[in-house]
Design an enzyme around this catalytic site. Structure first.
Site, PDB file in Angstrom:
ATOM      1  N   LEU A  49      38.178  56.138 102.443  1.00 17.58           N
ATOM      2  CA  LEU A  49      37.462  57.143 101.646  1.00 17.58           C
ATOM      3  C   LEU A  49      36.085  57.462 102.223  1.00 17.58           C
ATOM      4  O   LEU A  49      35.660  58.618 102.220  1.00 17.58           O
ATOM      5  CB  LEU A  49      37.302  56.683 100.194  1.00 17.58           C
ATOM      6  N   CYS A  50      35.400  56.450 102.721  1.00 15.88           N
ATOM      7  CA  CYS A  50      34.064  56.685 103.278  1.00 15.88           C
ATOM      8  C   CYS A  50      34.139  57.528 104.546  1.00 15.88           C
ATOM      9  O   CYS A  50      33.283  58.385 104.776  1.00 15.88           O
ATOM     10  CB  CYS A  50      33.355  55.361 103.552  1.00 15.88           C
ATOM     11  N   THR A  51      35.172  57.314 105.352  1.00 17.48           N
ATOM     12  CA  THR A  51      35.347  58.125 106.557  1.00 17.48           C
ATOM     13  C   THR A  51      35.674  59.566 106.172  1.00 17.48           C
ATOM     14  O   THR A  51      35.116  60.507 106.754  1.00 17.48           O
ATOM     15  CB  THR A  51      36.437  57.523 107.466  1.00 17.48           C
ATOM     16  N   ALA A  54      32.398  61.104 104.992  1.00 20.07           N
ATOM     17  CA  ALA A  54      31.498  61.331 106.127  1.00 20.07           C
ATOM     18  C   ALA A  54      31.963  62.514 106.973  1.00 20.07           C
ATOM     19  O   ALA A  54      31.154  63.346 107.390  1.00 20.07           O
ATOM     20  CB  ALA A  54      31.396  60.071 106.984  1.00 20.07           C
TER      21      ALA A  54
END
Length: 158
Positions: A49-51, A54
């Protein structure tokens, strides 16, 4: 029992920050004065999710630049992991390391959350816009990754 987390609101002064960044620099609140900034707090570099979040910010970075915003991502990752995240994903904005969670706590972006049915302490995915004078103009806790860019476009007028 841990104290209730801070909950900031639009109109509050942005809490102080002074953090090491990928590439060996530092970012602090004083350096952000004079132009708007977007701070996004995320749990961990190079996770699914963070990728996604980002890369969505990367792919829409020009929208923020055109409106004068500097974009700064903050996570509890060490600087070396942030360097790797930037290199692997081609991220054009600043990533800062908050290994002690002090800045996250000041922004209310660290606390109890439900992960896969279990309560844990960790980063609460959150986004803040700060104006040129250091005042919060947008506050969103528990950001939904798929709608993050659309929400920012609407709320920040991008």
């Amino acid at each position: 029992m841990s104290p209730a987390p801070v909950k900031l609101a639009v109109g509050d002064a942005a809490p102080a920050l002074d953090l090491p960044t990928a590439g060996g620099g530092r970012v602090d609140l004083a350096a952000l004065a004079g132009a708007p900034a977007l701070l996004w707090f995320y749990p961990a570099a190079n996770t699914s999710l963070c990728t996604t979040q980002a890369c969505d910010l990367r792919d829409n970075h020009q929208l923020f630049l055109d409106a004068g915003y500097r974009v700064i991502g903050i996570s509890p990752d060490p600087v070396a992991e942030l360097d790797r995240f930037i290199a692997e994903q081609g991220l054009p904005f600043t990533l800062a390391s908050d290994e002690s969670h002090q800045v996250m706590e000041a922004y209310g972006a660290w606390g109890e959350k439900n992960m896969y049915g279990k309560l844990v302490q960790g980063t609460i995915r959150s986004t803040f816009a700060i104006d040129a004078e250091g005042v919060l103009t947008f506050v969103k806790y528990r950001v939904g990754t798929p709608k993050h860019i659309a929400l920012l476009q609407e709320k920040l007028g991008l």
